[in-house]
Design an enzyme around this catalytic site. Structure first.
Site, PDB file in Angstrom:
ATOM      1  CG  HIS A 194       5.219   4.869   9.299  1.00  0.00           C
ATOM      2  ND1 HIS A 194       4.397   4.006   8.606  1.00  0.00           N
ATOM      3  CD2 HIS A 194       5.765   5.688   8.354  1.00  0.00           C
ATOM      4  CE1 HIS A 194       4.443   4.300   7.311  1.00  0.00           C
ATOM      5  NE2 HIS A 194       5.273   5.323   7.147  1.00  0.00           N
ATOM      6  NE  ARG A 232      -1.259   2.637   2.700  1.00  0.00           N
ATOM      7  CZ  ARG A 232      -0.850   3.822   3.123  1.00  0.00           C
ATOM      8  NH1 ARG A 232      -0.920   4.884   2.328  1.00  0.00           N
ATOM      9  NH2 ARG A 232      -0.323   3.959   4.339  1.00  0.00           N
ATOM     10  CG  ASP A 233       3.196   4.301   3.069  1.00  0.00           C
ATOM     11  OD1 ASP A 233       3.039   5.211   2.235  1.00  0.00           O
ATOM     12  OD2 ASP A 233       3.673   4.496   4.191  1.00  0.00           O
ATOM     13  CG  ASN A 258       7.379   3.796   3.935  1.00  0.00           C
ATOM     14  OD1 ASN A 258       6.856   4.432   4.831  1.00  0.00           O
ATOM     15  ND2 ASN A 258       6.802   3.642   2.750  1.00  0.00           N
ATOM     16  CB  CYS A 299       3.448  10.986   1.856  1.00  0.00           C
ATOM     17  SG  CYS A 299       1.803  11.717   1.968  1.00  0.00           S
ATOM     18  CG  HIS A 353       8.815   8.102   5.364  1.00  0.00           C
ATOM     19  ND1 HIS A 353       8.402   8.043   4.055  1.00  0.00           N
ATOM     20  CD2 HIS A 353       7.724   7.786   6.100  1.00  0.00           C
ATOM     21  CE1 HIS A 353       7.124   7.710   3.995  1.00  0.00           C
ATOM     22  NE2 HIS A 353       6.687   7.551   5.234  1.00  0.00           N
TER      23      HIS A 353
END
Length: 299
Positions: free
Chosen positions: A206, A16-17, A248, A239, A208
């Site tokens: 989370h 997804r991300d 990420n 993003c 990056h």
């Protein structure tokens, strides 16, 4: 003496991300092969897709097809920005959903055209209903450290947002360094406060890797008591609404670091790299993460 856990959980966000901002259209078949490879590697928790408008995130237009064809194993999340997305996710059979809000008003406006308060007002009845229906709810807290438009975020603002979500009964908080500006000291301090404030909450970090501090930030979060980490196989992601937010942290690099410190993840590193190899031909840029390069060179 360092205080580190014996086990850690990786929440894989690559499907997804990792892919949401990919310029090339990735076929449903390639995504499903990627997911299958990640599951074969031992990944038990994963963000599969998101039910968002294909107008804004065209890469996720096949969310229904993904959900209809994945093997149902472990905890599988789908991202849901609003009531329409939540309803579509539940109809697809989702048992765990992720909602998201930015601590920063500016980021939230750019992302979903609402202030943080407006987003929270809209989410409250939806989350309460989801919990009443027995759905696992993961709250993703964006710009918890820094905002690309407002700069440094007051940690108390992040804590306040998390406190509200906790009061609504969410099952997990995923707290994000959305643009990769946090330092290890900031990571430790914020997550120590969060763990002290919410000792019984599933707490996930989370990071990056924009400034190549993600692994150091994870190490700092480990010392603060965090044992759950979002990561993206191949370091894919970024993003679309956060200028400067590169990929990420790479799952394979996180797994390697944890295993070298005798922290078990249940993930097979070679099989994980095989999954990365399956998706690499379908993305715009070669995968350049440390452990994946070693894997390719060894082969």
């Amino acid at each position: 003496m360092l205080s580190l856990p014996k086990n850690a959980t990786i929440i894989e966000v690559g499907p997804r991300d990792g892919l949401q901002n990919e310029g090339k259209t990735v076929s449903t078949e390639a995504k499903l092969e990627f997911i299958k490879g990640l599951q074969a590697a031992g990944v038990q928790e994963m963000e599969l897709t998101s039910f968002v408008s294909p107008k804004w995130v065209p890469q996720m237009a096949d969310a229904k097809e993904i959900m209809a064809n994945v093997e149902k194993t472990g905890r599988q999340f789908v991202l849901t920005p609003n009531e329409k997305g939540i309803n579509a996710a539940i109809e697809s059979g989702a048992k765990a959903v992720a909602v998201f809000v930015g601590v920063s008003d500016s980021f939230n406006q750019k992302n979903i055209n609402k202030t943080t308060k407006e987003s929270m007002d809209a989410l409250q009845p939806l989350i309460l209903q989801l919990k009443e229906d027995g759905i696992f709810v993961r709250a993703c807290i964006s710009t918890a450290f820094y905002c690309p438009f407002e700069g440094a975020i007051n940690p108390e603002d992040t804590l306040a947002l998390c406190r509200t979500f906790a009061g609504w009964g969410v099952d997990e908080l995923s707290v994000a360094d959305t643009i990769g500006m946090a330092t290890p000291l900031e990571s430790y301090e914020l997550f120590k406060k969060l763990k002290d404030a919410f000792p019984d909450m599933l707490m996930t970090a989370h990071f990056h890797d924009t400034r190549k501090m993600a692994l150091a930030n994870i190490f700092a979060a480990l010392q603060a008591g965090v044992d759950r980490f979002d990561a993206s196989a191949g370091g894919l992601g970024g993003c679309p609404f956060a200028p400067g937010a590169t990929g990420n942290v790479a799952t394979e690099d996180v797994v390697n670091m944890l295993h070298r410190m005798d922290i078990s993840t249940g993930i097979d590193l070679d099989l994980l790299c095989q999954a990365v190899a399956s998706i690499e031909p379908h993305v715009s840029n070669p995968v350049q993460t440390g452990m994946y390069r070693l894997y390719k060179n060894r082969g």
